[in-house]
Design a protein around this motif. Structure first.
Motif, mmCIF file in Angstrom:
data_model
loop_
_atom_site.group_PDB
_atom_site.id
_atom_site.type_symbol
_atom_site.label_atom_id
_atom_site.label_comp_id
_atom_site.label_asym_id
_atom_site.label_seq_id
_atom_site.Cartn_x
_atom_site.Cartn_y
_atom_site.Cartn_z
ATOM 1 N N MET A 110 2.873 -14.177 -11.613
ATOM 2 C CA MET A 110 3.233 -12.782 -11.775
ATOM 3 C C MET A 110 2.857 -12.021 -10.509
ATOM 4 N N ALA A 111 3.772 -11.196 -10.051
ATOM 5 C CA ALA A 111 3.534 -10.335 -8.896
ATOM 6 C C ALA A 111 3.232 -8.932 -9.409
ATOM 7 N N THR A 119 2.564 0.969 -11.778
ATOM 8 C CA THR A 119 2.355 -0.466 -11.588
ATOM 9 C C THR A 119 3.619 -1.208 -11.992
ATOM 10 N N ILE A 120 4.050 -2.116 -11.145
ATOM 11 C CA ILE A 120 5.168 -3.012 -11.466
ATOM 12 C C ILE A 120 4.623 -4.431 -11.512
ATOM 13 N N GLU A 121 4.849 -5.101 -12.637
ATOM 14 C CA GLU A 121 4.531 -6.521 -12.764
ATOM 15 C C GLU A 121 5.847 -7.257 -12.966
ATOM 16 N N GLU A 122 6.118 -8.211 -12.106
ATOM 17 C CA GLU A 122 7.357 -8.976 -12.210
ATOM 18 C C GLU A 122 7.014 -10.450 -12.371
ATOM 19 N N THR A 123 7.583 -11.053 -13.419
ATOM 20 C CA THR A 123 7.324 -12.449 -13.729
ATOM 21 C C THR A 123 8.644 -13.192 -13.883
ATOM 22 N N PRO A 124 8.926 -14.166 -13.025
ATOM 23 C CA PRO A 124 10.122 -14.982 -13.226
ATOM 24 C C PRO A 124 10.001 -15.727 -14.566
ATOM 25 N N ILE A 125 11.079 -15.706 -15.359
ATOM 26 C CA ILE A 125 11.015 -16.334 -16.683
ATOM 27 C C ILE A 125 12.044 -17.442 -16.880
ATOM 28 N N SER A 126 12.999 -17.576 -15.966
ATOM 29 C CA SER A 126 13.969 -18.667 -16.074
ATOM 30 C C SER A 126 14.560 -18.961 -14.715
ATOM 31 N N GLY A 127 15.150 -20.141 -14.593
ATOM 32 C CA GLY A 127 15.825 -20.526 -13.368
ATOM 33 C C GLY A 127 14.874 -20.995 -12.285
ATOM 34 N N PRO A 128 15.417 -21.240 -11.102
ATOM 35 C CA PRO A 128 14.606 -21.753 -9.986
ATOM 36 C C PRO A 128 13.414 -20.869 -9.634
ATOM 37 N N ALA A 129 13.550 -19.558 -9.753
ATOM 38 C CA ALA A 129 12.423 -18.668 -9.427
ATOM 39 C C ALA A 129 11.229 -18.938 -10.343
ATOM 40 N N ALA A 130 11.481 -19.260 -11.605
ATOM 41 C CA ALA A 130 10.384 -19.567 -12.536
ATOM 42 C C ALA A 130 9.752 -20.906 -12.195
ATOM 43 N N TRP A 131 10.563 -21.867 -11.764
ATOM 44 C CA TRP A 131 10.035 -23.192 -11.442
ATOM 45 C C TRP A 131 9.241 -23.171 -10.142
ATOM 46 N N LEU A 132 9.613 -22.268 -9.238
ATOM 47 C CA LEU A 132 8.980 -22.183 -7.922
ATOM 48 C C LEU A 132 8.141 -20.913 -7.794
ATOM 49 N N ARG A 133 7.512 -20.529 -8.890
ATOM 50 C CA ARG A 133 6.805 -19.248 -8.960
ATOM 51 C C ARG A 133 5.844 -19.022 -7.796
ATOM 52 N N ALA A 134 5.072 -20.045 -7.424
ATOM 53 C CA ALA A 134 4.088 -19.889 -6.351
ATOM 54 C C ALA A 134 4.749 -19.558 -5.017
ATOM 55 N N VAL A 173 7.780 -18.019 -4.768
ATOM 56 C CA VAL A 173 8.539 -16.783 -4.937
ATOM 57 C C VAL A 173 7.631 -15.550 -4.979
ATOM 58 N N GLU A 174 6.415 -15.707 -5.494
ATOM 59 C CA GLU A 174 5.537 -14.549 -5.690
ATOM 60 C C GLU A 174 5.304 -13.719 -4.424
ATOM 61 N N PRO A 175 5.040 -14.312 -3.259
ATOM 62 C CA PRO A 175 4.870 -13.466 -2.062
ATOM 63 C C PRO A 175 6.102 -12.628 -1.740
ATOM 64 N N LEU A 176 7.291 -13.172 -1.986
ATOM 65 C CA LEU A 176 8.520 -12.404 -1.755
ATOM 66 C C LEU A 176 8.641 -11.248 -2.743
ATOM 67 N N LEU A 177 8.260 -11.496 -4.005
ATOM 68 C CA LEU A 177 8.296 -10.428 -5.008
ATOM 69 C C LEU A 177 7.309 -9.325 -4.668
ATOM 70 N N LEU A 178 6.131 -9.696 -4.176
ATOM 71 C CA LEU A 178 5.139 -8.686 -3.785
ATOM 72 C C LEU A 178 5.686 -7.806 -2.665
ATOM 73 N N TRP A 179 6.305 -8.421 -1.659
ATOM 74 C CA TRP A 179 6.884 -7.662 -0.552
ATOM 75 C C TRP A 179 8.001 -6.757 -1.060
ATOM 76 N N ARG A 180 8.898 -7.329 -1.872
ATOM 77 C CA ARG A 180 10.043 -6.565 -2.368
ATOM 78 C C ARG A 180 9.586 -5.388 -3.229
ATOM 79 N N ASN A 181 8.640 -5.610 -4.122
ATOM 80 C CA ASN A 181 8.219 -4.541 -5.022
ATOM 81 C C ASN A 181 7.352 -3.496 -4.326
ATOM 82 N N HIS A 182 6.735 -3.860 -3.205
ATOM 83 C CA HIS A 182 6.061 -2.851 -2.387
ATOM 84 C C HIS A 182 7.095 -1.826 -1.909
#
Length: 149
Positions: free
Chosen positions: A1-2, A103-118, A120-129
């Motif tokens: 989760m980001a 506060t925004i919490e984003e959690t991949p729940i399906s697809g490749p993003a969920a499988w590669l969560r570790a 993807v998380e840095p990209l989500l942190l940057w994007r949600n900033h």
């Protein structure tokens, strides 16, 4: 989760007004390129946004729907982004003396993003900033319908 947080210099009602206007979605969500349709139920549970993401001419049409709403306090959405999958996005607004803590919490729940969560998380942190930065511009300047001074 980001998880990202930011202080906005406006009341929660101004922030939620931006979230509640589905047509503003591509203005604050990084990656969303355009809106195609907003269901009349938005931002209530079951409400749906039909949007596109990407960069023209490489746009992909998809949807985001609301799972849970607490007007003025919280909006939980499931954002689909084929081919990457779907993510649960939980936006929480907390009133503070000088405005709103968002506060925004984003959690991949399906697809490749969920499988590669570790990965993807840095990209989500940057994007949600940047997403929170854009949301601040809109909410602090009355984009949700509040007249500016």
């Amino acid at each position: 989760m980001a998880r990202n947080a930011r202080h906005l210099a406006c009341p929660p009602s101004d922030v939620f007004a931006v979230l509640a206007d589905g047509w503003l979605y591509p203005s604050w969500v990084v990656g969303a390129a355009r809106m195609r349709k907003v269901s009349g139920e938005w931002p209530l549970p079951g409400g749906r946004l039909h949007h596109s993401f990407g960069v023209w001419p490489f746009l992909i049409d998809d949807t985001t729907h609301v799972e849970h709403t607490e007007p003025g306090r919280r909006l939980v959405m499931v954002a689909r982004g084929w081919p990457m999958g779907a993510a649960r996005v939980d936006v929480r607004l907390e009133p503070v003396e000088t405005g709103t803590s968002v506060t925004i919490e984003e959690t991949p729940i399906s697809g490749p993003a969920a499988w590669l969560r570790a990965l993807v998380e840095p990209l989500l942190l940057w994007r949600n900033h940047e997403t929170l930065h854009r949301l601040a511009y809109l909410a602090e300047n009355g984009a949700g319908g509040r007249p500016t001074p």
